[in-house]
Design an enzyme around this catalytic site. Structure first.
Site, PDB file in Angstrom:
ATOM      1  N   ASP A 289       9.979   3.624   8.263  1.00 17.90           N
ATOM      2  CA  ASP A 289       9.445   2.718   7.254  1.00 17.90           C
ATOM      3  C   ASP A 289       9.055   3.528   6.026  1.00 17.90           C
ATOM      4  O   ASP A 289       8.381   4.553   6.140  1.00 17.90           O
ATOM      5  CB  ASP A 289       8.202   2.019   7.832  1.00 17.90           C
ATOM      6  CG  ASP A 289       8.146   0.548   7.472  1.00 17.90           C
ATOM      7  OD1 ASP A 289       8.147   0.243   6.268  1.00 17.90           O
ATOM      8  OD2 ASP A 289       8.091  -0.281   8.398  1.00 17.90           O
TER       9      ASP A 289
ATOM     10  N   HIS B  29       6.682  -7.732  12.471  1.00 17.86           N
ATOM     11  CA  HIS B  29       5.255  -7.516  12.701  1.00 17.86           C
ATOM     12  C   HIS B  29       4.370  -8.354  11.775  1.00 17.86           C
ATOM     13  O   HIS B  29       3.159  -8.298  11.884  1.00 17.86           O
ATOM     14  CB  HIS B  29       4.937  -6.033  12.510  1.00 17.86           C
ATOM     15  CG  HIS B  29       5.190  -5.594  11.095  1.00 17.86           C
ATOM     16  ND1 HIS B  29       6.456  -5.511  10.559  1.00 17.86           N
ATOM     17  CD2 HIS B  29       4.343  -5.241  10.095  1.00 17.86           C
ATOM     18  CE1 HIS B  29       6.377  -5.134   9.303  1.00 17.86           C
ATOM     19  NE2 HIS B  29       5.110  -4.958   8.981  1.00 17.86           N
ATOM     20  N   ASP B  30       4.981  -9.092  10.842  1.00 13.80           N
ATOM     21  CA  ASP B  30       4.217  -9.945   9.928  1.00 13.80           C
ATOM     22  C   ASP B  30       4.341 -11.428  10.266  1.00 13.80           C
ATOM     23  O   ASP B  30       3.729 -12.258   9.586  1.00 13.80           O
ATOM     24  CB  ASP B  30       4.715  -9.764   8.484  1.00 13.80           C
ATOM     25  CG  ASP B  30       4.427  -8.382   7.931  1.00 13.80           C
ATOM     26  OD1 ASP B  30       3.465  -7.740   8.374  1.00 13.80           O
ATOM     27  OD2 ASP B  30       5.189  -7.955   7.035  1.00 13.80           O
TER      28      ASP B  30
ATOM     29  N   ASP C 146       9.436  -0.989   2.489  1.00 18.91           N
ATOM     30  CA  ASP C 146       8.362  -1.964   2.365  1.00 18.91           C
ATOM     31  C   ASP C 146       8.275  -2.520   0.935  1.00 18.91           C
ATOM     32  O   ASP C 146       8.219  -1.737  -0.026  1.00 18.91           O
ATOM     33  CB  ASP C 146       7.050  -1.262   2.731  1.00 18.91           C
ATOM     34  CG  ASP C 146       5.908  -2.218   2.965  1.00 18.91           C
ATOM     35  OD1 ASP C 146       6.006  -3.029   3.890  1.00 18.91           O
ATOM     36  OD2 ASP C 146       4.915  -2.154   2.211  1.00 18.91           O
TER      37      ASP C 146
ATOM     38  N   GLU D 142      12.804  -4.617   2.139  1.00 17.05           N
ATOM     39  CA  GLU D 142      12.006  -5.819   2.386  1.00 17.05           C
ATOM     40  C   GLU D 142      11.746  -6.450   1.030  1.00 17.05           C
ATOM     41  O   GLU D 142      11.062  -5.875   0.191  1.00 17.05           O
ATOM     42  CB  GLU D 142      10.682  -5.478   3.074  1.00 17.05           C
ATOM     43  CG  GLU D 142       9.955  -6.739   3.523  1.00 17.05           C
ATOM     44  CD  GLU D 142       8.453  -6.625   3.488  1.00 17.05           C
ATOM     45  OE1 GLU D 142       7.790  -7.410   4.164  1.00 17.05           O
ATOM     46  OE2 GLU D 142       7.919  -5.762   2.767  1.00 17.05           O
TER      47      GLU D 142
HETATM   48  O1  TEU Z   1       4.735  -6.902   3.887  1.00 16.12           O
HETATM   49  C1  TEU Z   1       4.842  -7.472   2.630  1.00 16.12           C
HETATM   50  C2  TEU Z   1       4.651  -8.873   2.616  1.00 16.12           C
HETATM   51  O2  TEU Z   1       5.242  -9.530   1.790  1.00 16.12           O
HETATM   52  C3  TEU Z   1       3.748  -9.442   3.655  1.00 16.12           C
HETATM   53  O3  TEU Z   1       2.517  -8.826   3.608  1.00 16.12           O
HETATM   54  C4  TEU Z   1       3.598 -10.858   3.454  1.00 16.12           C
HETATM   55  O4  TEU Z   1       2.969 -11.079   2.225  1.00 16.12           O
HETATM   56  C5  TEU Z   1       2.758 -11.413   4.529  1.00 16.12           C
HETATM   57  O5  TEU Z   1       3.049 -10.833   5.743  1.00 16.12           O
HETATM   58  C6  TEU Z   1       3.047 -12.864   4.639  1.00 16.12           C
HETATM   59  O6  TEU Z   1       2.035 -13.418   5.366  1.00 16.12           O
HETATM   60  C7  TEU Z   1       4.786  -5.538   3.982  1.00 16.12           C
HETATM   61  C8  TEU Z   1       4.520  -5.124   5.407  1.00 16.12           C
HETATM   62  O7  TEU Z   1       5.528  -5.635   6.225  1.00 16.12           O
HETATM   63  C9  TEU Z   1       3.151  -5.571   5.801  1.00 16.12           C
HETATM   64  O8  TEU Z   1       2.874  -5.307   7.148  1.00 16.12           O
HETATM   65  C10 TEU Z   1       2.165  -4.857   4.900  1.00 16.12           C
HETATM   66  O9  TEU Z   1       0.876  -5.338   5.164  1.00 16.12           O
HETATM   67  C11 TEU Z   1       2.486  -5.073   3.429  1.00 16.12           C
HETATM   68  O10 TEU Z   1       3.858  -4.898   3.125  1.00 16.12           O
HETATM   69  C12 TEU Z   1       1.741  -4.058   2.600  1.00 16.12           C
HETATM   70  O11 TEU Z   1       2.292  -2.800   2.829  1.00 16.12           O
END
Ligand code: TEU
Ligand code: CA
Length: 562
Positions: free
Chosen positions: A98, A329-330, A199, A256
């Site tokens: 990542d 994971h989100d 990310d 992403e």
């Molecule tokens: O996620 C970016 C992102 O767009 C998410 O945080 C999204 O806004 C949210 O999950 C929707 O509910 C990335 C990573 O995948 C996340 O784990 C991090 O928290 C974030 O960036 C910050 O680095």
């Protein structure tokens, strides 16, 4: 269409914190991942994407990095990483890491320097502005609630943080920042990694003027999206990154990209290979959003889902490459979101139908740890059971302002919180699920007694073995990787069906994504053929079929050789 190894691969995402603890401290770690490589080899995946394991205060579980070239001690040491890469490679599995370079942790030495004085050499590594009328420079809200600006007393200026206030955004306008990032990426490439998941890479270029954004619905803040997402120089920066680093290795690179459109994707992930190899879009994940963004109990509408995913299939054909995913994971667990986890039978059947529907499409499929077991959303009783900074901040903001009652917000968190994906991997039916000998950092779902890897490995009709077969089919049939896509029956509210075509072959995919029976008219060329794979073991493909609840199948027709 050009062939490439990363088009033919299936990726498995590991969230190290929740995968396997090897030393009893309740936190998963890199030696734990290494110990489970044989399991992943049995599943048959080609690539592992590791969520962050770098040095970090861990306030966003590692997406707040304080040293890009060191391992957070609770995850292990650099030697553990090298051992993981070596052993994975020995098994023919590649490792993608990542890359979190939109922001760092506030504990990163660059930021510690940057905040010291306005003329510090690191000042321009971050984005500093004067306040306006005693408040922040503009109305932007952060993705983790509150303003996207924080006043730093030492110098009297505000810094930008599009996520938590502990995650200051890097200033990509500064060539020194870009050089640091490319050097760091090169360092990991030389350590043997096979690619990067990047990310929020669509947010690295900000419109320098930074005007107020349109008001977010129901919020006192404005949206930064028009000035940050797909910003003015993002493609220039990625082409530079490609020239400086990516083009020197043979990598899988996936951006992403929240706020991604089909047209933008054709730039980020074009067939010409000038930027990345593929990108994650979010449109299908946003279909069940409510008035207050994701916090609602709204269910996805199947017709909208079909329209959305098909638009991506058509739009990228021959121009760019899709990433296919239901989970990460989100996101909450797909079986609890779009499937039916109310009984063991509907849970397994719906998980298989959803998997089949996704894995037969064009693109590179991603499996998130536990998805291959049909793991469900977590068992969160009260607010104290949640750990995620996004969830806790949103709870505070939405209940604090009186917009939502605590019980209502709790029900949204149970359904949508990112913590649903982050409960520990369920390896076996013992009390701590084989995840740890100690106290887990977040609660283990008590349904590990029924839902676990040990039970499913031993049962040939399990969800695990269904995923294993889907992966094997992709490796065996080029049509699944490269075939064209055509949506069938767009108006049908229960069935997601499509046709793939490739070099005289046709693959019909029919998925009843509902718990009720559904009629389907199957073309004669497919009738009477044995399915390649199906969610029932006695599916008979015939002209006027009635599909049973969550019945799904794929059937292949090859033209007789002339
Ligand atoms: O996620 C970016 C992102 O767009 C998410 O945080 C999204 O806004 C949210 O999950 C929707 O509910 C990335 C990573 O995948 C996340 O784990 C991090 O928290 C974030 O960036 C910050 O680095
Ligand atoms: Ca540990």
């Amino acid at each position: 269409m050009k062939k490439a190894w990363w088009k033919e691969a299936v990726v498995y995402q590991v969230y190290p914190r929740s995968f396997q603890d090897s030393n009893g401290d309740g936190v998963g770690d890199l030696p734990g991942v290494t110990a489970r490589l044989p399991y992943l080899q049995q599943l048959g995946v080609d690539v592992i994407w590791l969520s962050p394991f770098y040095r970090s205060p861990g306030r966003d579980n590692g997406y707040d990095i304080s040293d890009y070239r060191a391992i957070q001690p609770e995850f292990g040491a650099l030697e553990d990483f090298d051992r993981l890469v070596a052993q994975a490679h020995a098994l023919g599995i590649k490792i993608v890491i990542d890359l979190v370079v939109n922001h760092t942790s506030q504990e990163h030495p660059w930021f510690r320097e940057s905040r010291k004085s306005r003329d510090n050499p690191y000042r321009d590594y971050y984005i500093w502005r004067d306040g306006v009328n005693g408040g922040p420079p503009n109305n932007w809200g952060s993705n983790f609630s509150g303003s996207a600006w924080k006043l730093d007393e030492a110098t009297g200026q505000y810094y930008l943080h599009t996520f938590g206030d502990f995650q200051p955004d890097l200033n990509w306008e500064n060539p020194a920042v870009r050089r640091e990032v490319y050097d760091m990426m090169d360092w990991w490439c030389r350590r043997g990694v096979d690619g990067f998941r990047m990310d929020v890479i669509s947010m690295i270029s900000k419109t320098p003027e930074m005007p107020d954004g349109p008001r977010n619905p129901g919020s006192s803040y404005g949206s930064f999206a028009p000035y940050v997402v797909n910003g003015p120089r993002v493609h220039e920066f990625l082409r530079e990154m490609n020239r400086e680093v990516l083009s020197r290795y043979d990598l899988l690179t996936v951006g992403e990209c929240s706020g991604l459109t089909v047209e933008q994707a054709c730039r980020y992930a074009s067939e010409e290979g000038t930027e990345l190899t593929m990108a994650f879009q979010f449109e299908h994940m946003d279909l069940d959003g409510g008035e207050s963004f994701k916090w609602s109990l709204r269910r996805m509408d199947l017709r909208e889902l079909k329209e959305t995913l098909s638009r991506w299939q058509y739009g990228l054909e021959g121009r760019a490459w899709n990433s296919l995913y239901w989970c990460n994971h989100d996101q909450p667990r797909i079986v609890s979101r779009l499937g039916d986890d109310s009984t063991p039978e509907s849970r397994e059947r719906s998980a298989k139908a959803l998997a089949l529907c996704l894995h037969m499409m064009q693109g590179t499929p991603y499996i998130y740890q536990g998805e291959e077991l049909a793991m469900t959303n977590g068992d969160f009783r009260s607010l104290e059971d949640f750990r995620d900074v996004e969830s806790l901040n949103a709870y505070r903001e939405l209940t604090g302002s009186g917009r939502l009652e605590p019980e209502e917000m709790l029900s949204y968190l149970r359904y949508k919180s990112r913590d649903n994906a982050r409960t520990p991997m369920q390896w076996d039916g013992s009390e701590r699920a084989g995840f740890t000998q100690g106290t887990p950092w977040i609660g283990i779902n008590p349904n590990c007694r029924e839902i676990n890897a040990a039970e499913q490995l031993a049962r040939p009709d399990s969800v695990f073995h269904f995923y294993r077969r889907l992966i094997a089919l992709r490796h065996a049939h080029e049509i699944i990787v490269y075939g064209s896509y055509q949506l069938l029956w767009p108006e049908d509210g229960q069935i997601f069906a499509y046709l793939r075509q490739w070099e005289g072959q046709r693959l019909l995919v029919v998925c009843n994504l509902s718990g009720q029976c559904a009629p389907a008219e199957i073309g004669p060329e497919f009738c009477g053929r044995e399915p390649l794979i199906a969610t029932y073991d006695d599916t008979a493909v015939g002209p006027g079929m009635t599909l049973r609840p969550w019945e799904a199948f794929a059937v292949l027709q090859e033209e007789a050789a002339q």
